[in-house]
Design an enzyme around this catalytic site. Structure first.
Site, PDB file in Angstrom:
ATOM      1  N   SER A 187       0.850  -1.196   0.000  1.00  0.00           N
ATOM      2  CA  SER A 187       0.000   0.000   0.000  1.00  0.00           C
ATOM      3  C   SER A 187       0.880   1.238   0.000  1.00  0.00           C
ATOM      4  O   SER A 187       1.955   1.260   0.623  1.00  0.00           O
ATOM      5  CB  SER A 187      -0.904   0.007   1.231  1.00  0.00           C
ATOM      6  N   TYR A 202      -3.443   0.004   9.921  1.00  0.00           N
ATOM      7  CA  TYR A 202      -3.348  -0.471   8.550  1.00  0.00           C
ATOM      8  C   TYR A 202      -2.003  -0.088   7.938  1.00  0.00           C
ATOM      9  O   TYR A 202      -1.325  -0.930   7.331  1.00  0.00           O
ATOM     10  CB  TYR A 202      -4.488   0.115   7.719  1.00  0.00           C
TER      11      TYR A 202
END
Length: 218
Positions: A187, A202
């Site tokens: 990510s 996250y």
């Protein structure tokens, strides 16, 4: 004389740097312009993918099948696994699939031991040359760390443990055969963005994915 030597050193250093950039550019162009790679010949006849039942994982599973790879589909919903298997059969009729139902959020607990044992047995019997670690959890979304209880972060373990345990199950066969590729989906939250306070956990788990991938590659 000292100035000349200093200037010459800078020239050599600059030349080395430019040569390194040119080599990287040529290598990149060679990859772009060469013909499509025969994935089966390079890596093996089977691929394992986690989280193939929706989104990016669904698209990757279909594209891998269209490339001729048979697929081990790893997810926690048997009905959705059957759906993606049927989709793959329509998209690539000659491709074989095997479903492996595994509660990814329960990894590293007693509830996952039997499922992991079955997955290891499955991949040991196949020529698995590609592993795609796609499964991940984003929720809870857009909250500061202190605004969510600890129990709400539990499922986030998927981002760490699914990646680690499934890789550990698949990679021994690749090592034995001397070929294979592991693809981990990361990510931008862990690389391009300095901090992401509303997605602290996250971003932290995806940073693990980045470091895990680099260390595995070395």
């Amino acid at each position: 004389m000292n100035m000349m030597a200093w200037f010459a050193s800078l020239v050599v250093l600059g030349a080395v740097y430019v040569a390194a950039l040119a080599f990287r550019l040529v290598r990149h162009l060679a990859v772009c312009f060469r013909g499509p790679k025969d994935i089966r010949r390079c890596y093996g006849t089977w691929a394992t993918i986690t989280g193939p039942t929706s989104g990016i994982g669904w698209s990757l599973a279909v594209e891998l099948a269209r490339s001729g790879l048979n697929l081990v589909l790893v997810g926690q919903d048997p009905a959705k696994l059957r759906d993606i298997s049927q989709t793959i059969c329509r998209a690539a009729p000659t491709v074989k699939t095997q479903d492996s139902s595994l509660g990814l959020s329960l990894l590293a607990t007693a509830h996952s031991d039997e499922a992991m044992r079955r997955l290891r047995q499955t991949v040991e019997a196949l020529d698995v040359g590609v592993l795609v670690n796609n499964a991940g959890v984003l929720e809870p979304c857009a909250v500061f760390l202190h605004e969510a209880g600890a129990e709400e972060w539990v499922d986030m373990r998927v981002n760490l443990l699914a990646l680690t345990e499934v890789t550990a199950a698949v990679i021994p066969g690749m090592v034995d055969r001397g070929r294979g590729a592991v693809v981990n989906l990361g990510s931008a939250s862990s690389e391009a963005i300095p901090s992401l306070p509303l997605y602290t956990m996250y971003a932290a788990t995806k940073r693990y994915v980045a470091r895990f991938s680099k260390s595995l590659h070395c």
